[in-house]
Scaffold this motif. Structure first.
Motif, PDB file in Angstrom:
ATOM      1  N   LEU A 147      41.946  55.901  46.293  1.00 56.98           N
ATOM      2  CA  LEU A 147      41.850  55.028  45.121  1.00 56.98           C
ATOM      3  C   LEU A 147      43.186  54.954  44.378  1.00 56.98           C
ATOM      4  O   LEU A 147      43.634  53.870  43.984  1.00 56.98           O
ATOM      5  CB  LEU A 147      40.753  55.534  44.182  1.00 56.98           C
ATOM      6  CG  LEU A 147      39.312  55.264  44.604  1.00 56.98           C
ATOM      7  CD1 LEU A 147      38.351  56.133  43.807  1.00 56.98           C
ATOM      8  CD2 LEU A 147      38.968  53.794  44.417  1.00 56.98           C
ATOM      9  N   LEU A 160      45.666  54.417  37.235  1.00 58.95           N
ATOM     10  CA  LEU A 160      44.268  54.819  37.311  1.00 58.95           C
ATOM     11  C   LEU A 160      43.969  55.766  36.159  1.00 58.95           C
ATOM     12  O   LEU A 160      44.600  56.809  36.020  1.00 58.95           O
ATOM     13  CB  LEU A 160      44.005  55.515  38.658  1.00 58.95           C
ATOM     14  CG  LEU A 160      42.607  55.421  39.255  1.00 58.95           C
ATOM     15  CD1 LEU A 160      42.164  53.978  39.443  1.00 58.95           C
ATOM     16  CD2 LEU A 160      42.570  56.150  40.602  1.00 58.95           C
ATOM     17  N   GLY A 185      38.146  53.568  49.263  1.00 58.35           N
ATOM     18  CA  GLY A 185      39.001  53.454  48.092  1.00 58.35           C
ATOM     19  C   GLY A 185      39.710  52.115  48.031  1.00 58.35           C
ATOM     20  O   GLY A 185      39.756  51.465  46.976  1.00 58.35           O
ATOM     21  N   ILE A 195      39.095  49.044  45.102  1.00 57.06           N
ATOM     22  CA  ILE A 195      40.198  48.483  44.302  1.00 57.06           C
ATOM     23  C   ILE A 195      40.321  46.980  44.525  1.00 57.06           C
ATOM     24  O   ILE A 195      40.398  46.191  43.563  1.00 57.06           O
ATOM     25  CB  ILE A 195      41.530  49.180  44.637  1.00 57.06           C
ATOM     26  CG1 ILE A 195      41.502  50.655  44.215  1.00 57.06           C
ATOM     27  CG2 ILE A 195      42.700  48.448  43.983  1.00 57.06           C
ATOM     28  CD1 ILE A 195      41.435  50.885  42.725  1.00 57.06           C
ATOM     29  N   ILE A 204      35.690  51.121  37.702  1.00 58.36           N
ATOM     30  CA  ILE A 204      35.036  51.548  38.938  1.00 58.36           C
ATOM     31  C   ILE A 204      34.101  52.703  38.584  1.00 58.36           C
ATOM     32  O   ILE A 204      34.523  53.680  37.962  1.00 58.36           O
ATOM     33  CB  ILE A 204      36.054  52.002  40.003  1.00 58.36           C
ATOM     34  CG1 ILE A 204      36.881  50.803  40.489  1.00 58.36           C
ATOM     35  CG2 ILE A 204      35.350  52.660  41.182  1.00 58.36           C
ATOM     36  CD1 ILE A 204      37.988  51.176  41.451  1.00 58.36           C
ATOM     37  N   LEU A 222      38.534  54.701  36.208  1.00 60.56           N
ATOM     38  CA  LEU A 222      37.687  55.296  37.249  1.00 60.56           C
ATOM     39  C   LEU A 222      36.768  56.300  36.563  1.00 60.56           C
ATOM     40  O   LEU A 222      37.228  57.324  36.048  1.00 60.56           O
ATOM     41  CB  LEU A 222      38.554  55.988  38.302  1.00 60.56           C
ATOM     42  CG  LEU A 222      37.815  56.767  39.386  1.00 60.56           C
ATOM     43  CD1 LEU A 222      36.913  55.850  40.200  1.00 60.56           C
ATOM     44  CD2 LEU A 222      38.801  57.491  40.292  1.00 60.56           C
TER      45      LEU A 222
END
Length: 337
Positions: free
Chosen positions: A92, A103, A306, A310, A128, A68
């Motif tokens: 997220l 993440l 979020g 994903i 992302i 991220l």
């Protein structure tokens, strides 16, 4: 003399494709067309290239990690993270965990090779991107990511012509809701604070939505002043609006911090909110409920945002081709309008 062993980069140059395409073609990925696969295999054969099965197996191994990457934004608390993106972080993390992924959070730098730092170095299976700064400056890097077939999804304006798969809110509809709400309140002299050009596609969509809502009822935006998403920028834009001498009875700010800055300036100028001027922001941030009066704002559902980011990225990782996603918005009416 021992000849140099050919590499996948040599095959890519001979076949006229990217190195990631070579890797996918040789590993049997369904994302590569048969024509491209034949071209890659022919080039590999010409170069007497042999696949290291142990190494290729390692390359295909999933890291079960999603990167991220935040774009650095100016903020008063030196966090350098847009408050809206920060509010999305929890959803997220939960959505990634539900799918069995970790993440990895970092700041993105437009001058660096993201694909080398993350997916291609196996730190993450996909990326992302939150934020981009000036979109026109970011386009070449985004085009490079697409060209190198990096698995990435970004938050932004989910409309035709944008680079890569995008998840975003219906900014145009948000502006339209604002226009209709202000007209219902008897406000017809509406000013817009925020960038309204292609360098900021989301702000531009909000501007165009407002114009559409007003235009359907015979009105138009009476003034527009550029501002990035900070309180200070909102204060500067509001002062410029007052200095212009253009009469106005409402302000639509492209982001909540801009609206809060405008409220500060109007208070200093002796303009009452909402009696003299109605003010509406965008994002429905936590700060919107703490202003005096509380700020009316267009709400983006951070949980849905979020989860959608994903799920869309996981489709990309699975070599599917998901469409960009446009999420609905809602107007949270409070005391400022």
């Amino acid at each position: 003399m021992v000849s140099k062993r050919p590499t996948s980069f040599d095959i890519a140059a001979l076949a006229g494709v990217s190195q990631p395409t070579v890797s996918r073609a040789l590993s049997g990925s369904p994302a590569v067309s048969e024509e491209t696969r034949r071209k890659v295999i022919a080039a590999a054969s010409q170069l007497n290239y042999t696949v290291d099965k142990n190494a290729s197996g390692l390359r295909r191994r999933s890291s079960n990690t999603i990167a991220l990457l935040f774009f650095e934004d100016p903020t008063p608390d030196n966090s350098l993270i847009n408050p809206f993106y920060l509010s999305m972080l929890g959803s997220l993390a939960r959505a990634a965990a539900d799918k069995g992924y970790d993440l990895l959070i970092s700041f993105q730098q437009l001058s660096e090779d993201w694909h080398v730092d993350y997916e291609d170095s196996h730190k993450a299976d996909g990326i992302i991107l939150l934020g981009y700064g000036d979109y026109l400056k970011a386009r070449p890097r985004l085009e490079q990511l697409v060209g190198q077939e990096t698995h990435f999804v970004r938050w932004g304006a989910a409309k035709a012509g944008q680079i890569g798969t995008t998840v975003g809110s219906d900014n145009d509809q948000g502006g339209y809701l604002v226009g209709n709400h202000l007209l219902a309140r008897g406000r017809t002299k509406v000013a817009f604070l925020g960038q309204s050009d292609e360098s900021a596609p989301e702000f531009l969509e909000r501007y165009l939505g407002l114009a559409r809502g007003l235009g359907e009822n015979g009105h138009e935006i009476i003034a527009s002043h550029d501002a990035i998403a900070t309180i200070e920028a909102g204060e500067i834009a509001a002062r410029n609006l007052l200095k212009s001498g253009v009469p106005f009875d409402a302000i639509f700010a492209a982001a909540d911090p801009i609206a809060i800055g405008a409220m500060n300036v109007l208070r200093e100028a002796g303009r009452s909110v909402p009696e003299d001027v109605s003010i509406i922001g965008f994002d429905d941030s936590a700060a919107a409920t703490l202003t005096t009066p509380p700020l009316t704002s267009v709400s983006q559902n951070v949980r849905t945002a979020g989860e959608t980011l994903i799920s869309t990225l996981l489709k990309k990782i699975a070599n599917e081709a998901p469409d960009s996603v446009l999420l609905p918005v809602d107007l949270k009416v409070r005391g400022s309008s």
